[in-house]
Scaffold this motif. Structure first.
Motif, PDB file in Angstrom:
ATOM      1  N   MET A   1      15.908  76.271   0.224  1.00  0.00           N
ATOM      2  CA  MET A   1      16.350  77.610  -0.100  1.00  0.00           C
ATOM      3  C   MET A   1      16.247  78.484   1.146  1.00  0.00           C
ATOM      4  N   LYS A   2      17.242  79.316   1.350  1.00  0.00           N
ATOM      5  CA  LYS A   2      17.287  80.191   2.506  1.00  0.00           C
ATOM      6  C   LYS A   2      16.379  81.401   2.302  1.00  0.00           C
ATOM      7  N   LYS A   3      15.555  81.659   3.296  1.00  0.00           N
ATOM      8  CA  LYS A   3      14.666  82.817   3.255  1.00  0.00           C
ATOM      9  C   LYS A   3      15.438  84.058   3.710  1.00  0.00           C
ATOM     10  N   VAL A   4      15.142  85.179   3.063  1.00  0.00           N
ATOM     11  CA  VAL A   4      15.793  86.445   3.384  1.00  0.00           C
ATOM     12  C   VAL A   4      14.819  87.291   4.191  1.00  0.00           C
ATOM     13  N   PRO A   5      15.241  87.791   5.369  1.00  0.00           N
ATOM     14  CA  PRO A   5      14.318  88.580   6.174  1.00  0.00           C
ATOM     15  C   PRO A   5      14.004  89.930   5.537  1.00  0.00           C
ATOM     16  N   MET A   6      12.767  90.366   5.749  1.00  0.00           N
ATOM     17  CA  MET A   6      12.302  91.639   5.204  1.00  0.00           C
ATOM     18  C   MET A   6      11.240  92.186   6.153  1.00  0.00           C
ATOM     19  N   VAL A  74       8.790  87.717   5.706  1.00  0.00           N
ATOM     20  CA  VAL A  74       8.367  89.008   6.233  1.00  0.00           C
ATOM     21  C   VAL A  74       8.222  88.900   7.745  1.00  0.00           C
ATOM     22  N   ILE A  75       8.907  89.806   8.440  1.00  0.00           N
ATOM     23  CA  ILE A  75       8.891  89.808   9.900  1.00  0.00           C
ATOM     24  C   ILE A  75       8.267  91.114  10.376  1.00  0.00           C
ATOM     25  N   ASP A  76       7.212  90.979  11.167  1.00  0.00           N
ATOM     26  CA  ASP A  76       6.522  92.138  11.730  1.00  0.00           C
ATOM     27  C   ASP A  76       6.823  92.176  13.223  1.00  0.00           C
ATOM     28  N   VAL A  77       7.778  93.025  13.626  1.00  0.00           N
ATOM     29  CA  VAL A  77       8.170  93.070  15.039  1.00  0.00           C
ATOM     30  C   VAL A  77       7.068  93.608  15.937  1.00  0.00           C
ATOM     31  N   PHE A  88      16.001  91.298  14.446  1.00  0.00           N
ATOM     32  CA  PHE A  88      15.704  91.893  13.146  1.00  0.00           C
ATOM     33  C   PHE A  88      14.412  92.693  13.247  1.00  0.00           C
ATOM     34  N   GLY A  89      14.429  93.919  12.706  1.00  0.00           N
ATOM     35  CA  GLY A  89      13.243  94.746  12.671  1.00  0.00           C
ATOM     36  C   GLY A  89      13.106  95.705  13.839  1.00  0.00           C
ATOM     37  N   ILE A 120      19.658 100.221   8.809  1.00  0.00           N
ATOM     38  CA  ILE A 120      20.862  99.472   8.479  1.00  0.00           C
ATOM     39  C   ILE A 120      20.513  98.012   8.204  1.00  0.00           C
ATOM     40  N   SER A 121      21.283  97.403   7.321  1.00  0.00           N
ATOM     41  CA  SER A 121      21.076  96.006   6.967  1.00  0.00           C
ATOM     42  C   SER A 121      21.441  95.100   8.139  1.00  0.00           C
ATOM     43  N   TYR A 122      20.690  94.010   8.273  1.00  0.00           N
ATOM     44  CA  TYR A 122      20.995  93.017   9.302  1.00  0.00           C
ATOM     45  C   TYR A 122      22.374  92.396   9.083  1.00  0.00           C
ATOM     46  N   ALA A 123      22.913  92.531   7.862  1.00  0.00           N
ATOM     47  CA  ALA A 123      24.215  91.963   7.542  1.00  0.00           C
ATOM     48  C   ALA A 123      25.359  92.955   7.771  1.00  0.00           C
ATOM     49  N   SER A 124      25.036  94.192   8.179  1.00  0.00           N
ATOM     50  CA  SER A 124      26.075  95.189   8.415  1.00  0.00           C
ATOM     51  C   SER A 124      26.858  94.849   9.686  1.00  0.00           C
TER      52      SER A 124
END
Length: 158
Positions: A1-6, A74-77, A88-89, A120-124
């Motif tokens: 399953m693909k993980k979704v970044p947050m 979960v990504i903590d930049v 991302f982030g 903005i969304s990473y998918a924009s």
């Protein structure tokens, strides 16, 4: 399953909403249903039907949030080594070459996106165009009215 970044903030906000739904909304709705049942005939009891409908919405949202959290990465930049590369982030300041306007956006997950808050969304289209670029790079972004050229002025890992 693909993980979704947050982002960390997005995860925190979802966990707070989930906690509120489970500890405040769910018990209140259960009490509302019990009170409405005491009033008798359930077929014509508007309070009962409204409480059941609210229960359905709350339970649906609980399942939705739990699913999103389970599928998230979960990504903590702030814990990553800072560089001039857009990922991302990051918070990115862009200079519109055509209009000479400057705008700053934070690249976040789909659920966190809010243009009013400059997220903005990473998918924009803008995020897709600038991810992987570095400070000083120019990018052309397809927008509804044609194309816009941006220069990546600043990348912040905050």
């Amino acid at each position: 399953m693909k993980k979704v970044p947050m982002t960390v903030e997005g995860e925190t906000r979802l966990r707070e909403e989930l906690n509120h739904l489970k500890t405040v909304v769910r018990p209140r709705v259960i009490a509302d249903i019990a009170t409405a049942r005491e009033h008798g005939d359930l077929k014509e009891n508007a309070e009962y039907h409204a409480a059941r409908e609210e229960q359905g919405f709350a339970e649906g949202r609980i399942k939705e949030i739990e699913g999103k959290l389970a599928d998230s990465q979960v990504i903590d930049v702030t814990s990553l080594p800072a560089s001039s590369k857009v990922i991302f982030g990051t918070t990115v300041t862009l200079f519109n070459v055509d209009t000479e306007d400057t705008v700053t956006y934070k690249i976040v997950g789909d659920d966190e996106a809010d243009v009013k808050e400059k997220k903005i969304s990473y998918a924009s289209p803008i995020a897709k165009a600038i991810i992987g670029k570095e400070e000083g790079d120019e990018v052309v972004v397809k927008i509804p009215s044609g194309e816009a050229t941006y220069e990546v002025e600043k990348v912040e890992y905050i």
